[in-house]
Design a protein around this motif. Sequence first.
Motif, mmCIF file in Angstrom:
data_model
loop_
_atom_site.group_PDB
_atom_site.id
_atom_site.type_symbol
_atom_site.label_atom_id
_atom_site.label_comp_id
_atom_site.label_asym_id
_atom_site.label_seq_id
_atom_site.Cartn_x
_atom_site.Cartn_y
_atom_site.Cartn_z
ATOM 1 N N TYR A 297 6.600 1.165 -0.780
ATOM 2 C CA TYR A 297 6.731 -0.229 -0.346
ATOM 3 C C TYR A 297 7.702 -0.960 -1.255
ATOM 4 O O TYR A 297 7.474 -1.065 -2.470
ATOM 5 N N ALA A 298 8.806 -1.452 -0.671
ATOM 6 C CA ALA A 298 9.797 -2.220 -1.422
ATOM 7 C C ALA A 298 9.371 -3.684 -1.464
ATOM 8 O O ALA A 298 9.424 -4.377 -0.443
ATOM 9 N N ILE A 299 8.929 -4.127 -2.640
ATOM 10 C CA ILE A 299 8.496 -5.521 -2.796
ATOM 11 C C ILE A 299 9.689 -6.448 -2.626
ATOM 12 O O ILE A 299 9.610 -7.494 -1.974
ATOM 13 N N ASN A 300 10.805 -6.071 -3.228
ATOM 14 C CA ASN A 300 12.079 -6.772 -3.097
ATOM 15 C C ASN A 300 13.169 -5.760 -3.460
ATOM 16 O O ASN A 300 12.862 -4.601 -3.735
ATOM 17 N N ASN B 294 9.678 5.412 8.965
ATOM 18 C CA ASN B 294 10.085 4.121 8.416
ATOM 19 C C ASN B 294 9.418 3.033 9.249
ATOM 20 O O ASN B 294 9.962 2.597 10.273
ATOM 21 N N ALA B 295 8.227 2.617 8.814
ATOM 22 C CA ALA B 295 7.456 1.662 9.605
ATOM 23 C C ALA B 295 8.163 0.309 9.697
ATOM 24 O O ALA B 295 8.189 -0.312 10.764
ATOM 25 N N THR B 296 8.725 -0.140 8.575
ATOM 26 C CA THR B 296 9.517 -1.365 8.530
ATOM 27 C C THR B 296 10.673 -1.128 7.574
ATOM 28 O O THR B 296 10.810 -0.049 6.998
ATOM 29 N N ASP B 297 11.496 -2.143 7.375
ATOM 30 C CA ASP B 297 12.586 -2.011 6.410
ATOM 31 C C ASP B 297 12.053 -1.860 4.989
ATOM 32 O O ASP B 297 12.759 -1.357 4.107
ATOM 33 N N SER B 298 10.798 -2.262 4.753
ATOM 34 C CA SER B 298 10.225 -2.229 3.408
ATOM 35 C C SER B 298 9.181 -1.138 3.212
ATOM 36 O O SER B 298 8.884 -0.767 2.074
ATOM 37 N N LEU B 299 8.616 -0.625 4.296
ATOM 38 C CA LEU B 299 7.477 0.295 4.197
ATOM 39 C C LEU B 299 7.791 1.620 4.880
ATOM 40 O O LEU B 299 8.236 1.654 6.031
ATOM 41 N N SER B 300 7.573 2.728 4.156
ATOM 42 C CA SER B 300 7.791 4.059 4.719
ATOM 43 C C SER B 300 6.668 4.995 4.309
ATOM 44 O O SER B 300 6.011 4.808 3.276
ATOM 45 N N PHE B 301 6.441 6.017 5.148
ATOM 46 C CA PHE B 301 5.429 7.029 4.895
ATOM 47 C C PHE B 301 6.057 8.415 5.047
ATOM 48 O O PHE B 301 6.907 8.631 5.914
ATOM 49 N N VAL B 302 5.623 9.359 4.193
ATOM 50 C CA VAL B 302 6.121 10.733 4.242
ATOM 51 C C VAL B 302 4.936 11.687 4.187
ATOM 52 O O VAL B 302 3.982 11.471 3.423
ATOM 53 N N PHE C 229 12.146 -4.073 -6.996
ATOM 54 C CA PHE C 229 10.848 -3.461 -7.294
ATOM 55 C C PHE C 229 10.331 -2.673 -6.091
ATOM 56 O O PHE C 229 10.392 -3.150 -4.950
ATOM 57 N N MET C 230 9.800 -1.459 -6.383
ATOM 58 C CA MET C 230 9.182 -0.635 -5.346
ATOM 59 C C MET C 230 7.899 -0.014 -5.886
ATOM 60 O O MET C 230 7.865 0.515 -6.998
ATOM 61 N N LEU C 231 6.853 -0.070 -5.075
ATOM 62 C CA LEU C 231 5.592 0.605 -5.378
ATOM 63 C C LEU C 231 5.528 1.901 -4.588
ATOM 64 O O LEU C 231 5.850 1.926 -3.394
ATOM 65 N N SER C 232 5.107 2.972 -5.241
ATOM 66 C CA SER C 232 5.000 4.264 -4.574
ATOM 67 C C SER C 232 3.664 4.911 -4.910
ATOM 68 O O SER C 232 3.163 4.779 -6.036
ATOM 69 N N ALA C 233 3.112 5.594 -3.935
ATOM 70 C CA ALA C 233 1.851 6.312 -4.139
ATOM 71 C C ALA C 233 1.977 7.697 -3.513
ATOM 72 O O ALA C 233 2.628 7.869 -2.476
#
Length: 383
Positions: free
Chosen positions: A292-295, A252-260, A298-302
């Motif tokens: 990435y949670a935009i707000n 959990n890099a930030t409250d909005s951005l995470s990597f798995v 909304f969340m973008l996932s890749a």
Amino acid sequence: MKKILLAACIAAAYGYTGFASAQTAPAAPAAPSLGAVLAATPGLSITGYVASTYTHFDTTPALRAFDTSQNGFKLNQAAVTLAYLPTSGAGAQVTAIAGSDAKVLRGGETWPFNTTSSQFDLNNAFVQYATGPLTVMAGKYSTLAGAEVFNPAADNEISRSLLFWDMEPGTHTGLRAAYAVSGALTLTAGVNNGWNFTSSPAGTAKTIELGASGSPNKMFSYSGAYYRGQSPLYGGSTTGVLQLLDLVGTINATDSLSFVGNVDILSKDNTLLPDGTTGTGKANGLALYANYAINPQFMLSARGEYIDDKNGIVTTNAGGVLPAGVLSNKLKELTLALNYTPMSNFKLTAEIRQDKSDAAVFTKNGASTTKQTSLELQGVYSF
């Protein structure tokens, strides 16, 4: 005479009062509501969800979990979970799934596979006993492996990864024990009937599982699982030894951005190889996720994946056919998804995905091809 009349009036008054009291007596208390019962019983819960999708492929769907229609709508899952899992003492959980996904799951629980199974699956059904840091469960329960789950409300993509469906088990039936050393480490061990099978295929030994998981801090969590046992999966002898090492890490890099990240190392002994010989088939897989949670809505996932199918066992086990003379294969996929959550219990997702294969294992307009592109839309309501 006056005394007699007075006594009669008093008696009549008492009789009337008793009659009126009987008519206006309070009703018996109503039975407690389901919400009151749940609130008063720690560990008891009833949850569920309904998920429906629209899917469009430019090929005949291949190597995919539940995406089997080239162009159409589906009720994928209608599921309910009844659970009583107290932190101490005996408990149980049952999860039932109906829909097109359930038919796929049910068909893979027997050997040989039953492709005409009903659209109902008892996905989890186990009893457990917890005492202190130790929890023991018996029955049918979810696997320790992988970064994704069956519940679409808990995944950020609509389609499941190649690793989830083609290299990892989904459920096990057996006995499992977990010991929480600390928040940073839980150790798990168990024995079961194999990958997804509710009963062991004839002549096969049991499968063992070993696991470790934890969250040392709010920034990082991990899990590791090892499975070893005889299985008819991935071709060759039904008693060949199937092994999987699965590793998952989340940052959990930030409250909005995470990597798995999810790594799988798979092997099957005594299996039939593409060159006609019998030996050990091997495959390695890697899946990477970014969210990435935009707000809050909304969340973008890749998601990106790579599988080095050294001996073709993953491709063929997933229903693909290697062209003549091809001894190995490499699979890749990239998925982009946008999640919209207008309210806490409702999620809409749009996804575009492309799969690539070194070998021409997909079919487009009757011809073999190395690429497969899909577009999916999904709505999930949870309760």
